[in-house]
Design an enzyme around this catalytic site. Structure first.
Site, PDB file in Angstrom:
ATOM      1  N   THR A   1      -1.397  -0.639  -3.619  1.00 21.43           N
ATOM      2  CA  THR A   1      -0.941   0.003  -1.871  1.00 21.43           C
ATOM      3  C   THR A   1      -0.716   0.719  -1.669  1.00 21.43           C
ATOM      4  OG1 THR A   1       0.845  -1.412  -1.995  1.00 21.43           O
ATOM      5  CG2 THR A   1      -0.941  -2.785  -1.207  1.00 21.43           C
ATOM      6  N   GLY A   2      -0.006   1.912  -2.775  1.00 19.02           N
ATOM      7  CA  GLY A   2       0.096   3.305  -3.065  1.00 19.02           C
ATOM      8  C   GLY A   2       2.032   3.806  -2.304  1.00 19.02           C
ATOM      9  N   GLU A   3       2.226   4.587  -2.416  1.00 18.98           N
ATOM     10  CA  GLU A   3       3.699   4.944  -2.203  1.00 18.98           C
ATOM     11  C   GLU A   3       3.723   5.892  -1.035  1.00 18.98           C
ATOM     12  OE1 GLU A   3       2.375   6.146  -5.774  1.00 18.98           O
ATOM     13  OE2 GLU A   3       2.638   4.332  -6.687  1.00 18.98           O
TER      14      GLU A   3
ATOM     15  N   ASP B   1      -3.314   8.228 -10.373  1.00 20.94           N
ATOM     16  CA  ASP B   1      -3.776   9.089  -9.311  1.00 20.94           C
ATOM     17  C   ASP B   1      -2.204   9.870  -8.420  1.00 20.94           C
ATOM     18  OD1 ASP B   1      -5.137  10.324  -7.674  1.00 20.94           O
ATOM     19  OD2 ASP B   1      -6.245   8.037  -7.084  1.00 20.94           O
ATOM     20  N   HIS B   2      -1.835  10.821  -8.187  1.00 22.85           N
ATOM     21  CA  HIS B   2      -0.813  11.254  -7.834  1.00 22.85           C
ATOM     22  C   HIS B   2      -1.308  12.383  -7.187  1.00 22.85           C
ATOM     23  CE1 HIS B   2       2.909   9.211  -8.269  1.00 22.85           C
ATOM     24  NE2 HIS B   2       2.459   7.627  -8.818  1.00 22.85           N
TER      25      HIS B   2
ATOM     26  N   ALA C   1       0.548  -8.863  -3.938  1.00 20.92           N
ATOM     27  CA  ALA C   1      -0.329  -8.619  -4.221  1.00 20.92           C
ATOM     28  C   ALA C   1      -0.928  -9.051  -5.452  1.00 20.92           C
ATOM     29  CB  ALA C   1       0.373  -6.917  -4.715  1.00 20.92           C
TER      30      ALA C   1
ATOM     31  N   GLY D   1       4.840  -7.844  -7.146  1.00 19.62           N
ATOM     32  CA  GLY D   1       5.246  -9.224  -6.728  1.00 19.62           C
ATOM     33  C   GLY D   1       4.112 -10.353  -5.974  1.00 19.62           C
TER      34      GLY D   1
ATOM     35  N   ASN E   1       3.069   9.501  -2.252  1.00 17.38           N
ATOM     36  CA  ASN E   1       1.133  10.600  -1.914  1.00 17.38           C
ATOM     37  C   ASN E   1       0.607  10.570  -0.904  1.00 17.38           C
ATOM     38  OD1 ASN E   1       1.770  11.119  -4.375  1.00 17.38           O
ATOM     39  ND2 ASN E   1       1.775   8.797  -5.441  1.00 17.38           N
TER      40      ASN E   1
END
Length: 321
Positions: free
Chosen positions: A104-106, A37-38, A176, A173, A109
């Site tokens: 938590t996304g980037e 999902d981007h 998360a 990590g 995006n």
């Protein structure tokens, strides 16, 4: 016994190709689907990025496999109340065969609307609150929520599945992973690291499903396969937090000289050695993963599915008995 699925790449393929790959995956014997999902691909060479929820609608009609987003960020670009509606509808359309993978996304995006990109500890707070909002909405009851990050007023989902959509949390990590163990319905990660699985299980995850994924490049010419990965997916070998904080595809392209073909060759399964492909996926099962997803890099999709149908999946399924 691990289950083996196929990972659909929205960064590299358009909607029609993704639907056709899903059909080939089902015919080849894969048991489930992941889909990314981007809003953007990682670089211009990948070249695509369709809206995942439209593609899932098409997939629900094309195949009977379970589907999961890997993963959606329900915190910045899309409000969790909107993601909840999309996920609930997807679950209805797939007759309960949909799971919502979240993370938590980037910045790549999520910063597109001009929102600030928060540090990790704030993104984890936002994700936990977003999950609470979505779970409340999955009940079909009216929801009013006034939290530190989100406000929801008089919101009710009228189209909901019989059972709440399971929410799996992605982690790379310890922070998360701890959140996934505490509040997730499952855990998603991209490395076959047994300590992370143990942390999830001991931290509250218990017997909930752990899913992992990897990318390969099948081809009869190994050197050509290495070059294909180098051209399309050098970004997956970038170290540290760059994948989370760089804001546009051109920034990832600027770092491509850091990744050599030799690094690709040493870190990515390329070519047609059956044992290498089997070993890469078996590593996840041996580390305690319940579901393992594989993505084929590059255009040679039909040959990949034939290779896995006839040679790789039979060995994996035999080994997991």
């Amino acid at each position: 016994m691990a289950e083996y699925g196929y990972f659909l790449s929205c960064e590299e393929f358009g909607p029609a190709d993704l639907v056709e790959q899903a059909r080939m995956a089902e015919q080849a014997g894969f048991q489930s689907l992941w889909i990314s999902d981007h809003y953007h691909p990682w670089n211009d060479a990948q070249g695509q990025s369709p809206f995942v929820w439209s593609v899932i609608g098409a997939l629900s009609e094309a195949v009977s496999l379970p589907i999961e987003t890997a993963v959606t960020c329900p915190t910045v670009r899309m409000h969790p109340a909107v993601v909840a509606q999309a996920a609930a509808t997807s679950a209805v359309m797939t007759q309960g065969r949909f799971r919502l993978g979240v993370g938590t996304g980037e910045a790549l995006n999520e910063h597109i609307l001009g929102d600030a990109w928060p540090p990790l500890h704030i993104r984890l707070e936002m994700l936990e609150e977003a999950i609470q909002v979505m779970r409340n909405l999955f009940t079909g009851d009216e929801v009013n929520h006034h939290g530190p990050h989100y406000t929801v007023e008089n919101a009710r989902l009228y189209t909901v599945p019989d059972e709440p959509v399971p929410i799996d949390i992605s982690g790379f990590g310890p922070q998360a992973t701890s959140l996934a163990a505490r509040v997730g319905d499952g855990f998603v990660t991209m490395m076959p690291e047994e300590p992370m699985v143990e942390q999830f299980r001991k931290g509250g995850g218990g017997g909930k499903p752990v899913s992992g994924g990897t990318k390969v490049c099948y081809g009869q010419d190994r050197s050509e396969a290495v070059r294909t990965v180098h051209r399309l997916w050098s970004n997956q070998l970038l170290p540290g937090e760059m994948g989370q904080v760089l804001p546009s595809p051109r920034h990832f392209e600027q770092l491509e000289p850091l990744i050599t073909e030799e690094m690709i060759s040493e870190n990515t399964v390329c070519g047609d050695d059956v044992d290498e492909h089997v070993a890469a996926l078996s590593a996840f099962a041996e580390a305690g993963f319940d579901r393992v997803y594989v993505n084929q890099i590059g255009p040679d999709q039909r040959a990949f599915f034939d290779f896995y149908r006839t040679k790789v999946l039979p060995q994996l399924q035999q080994g997991s008995r």
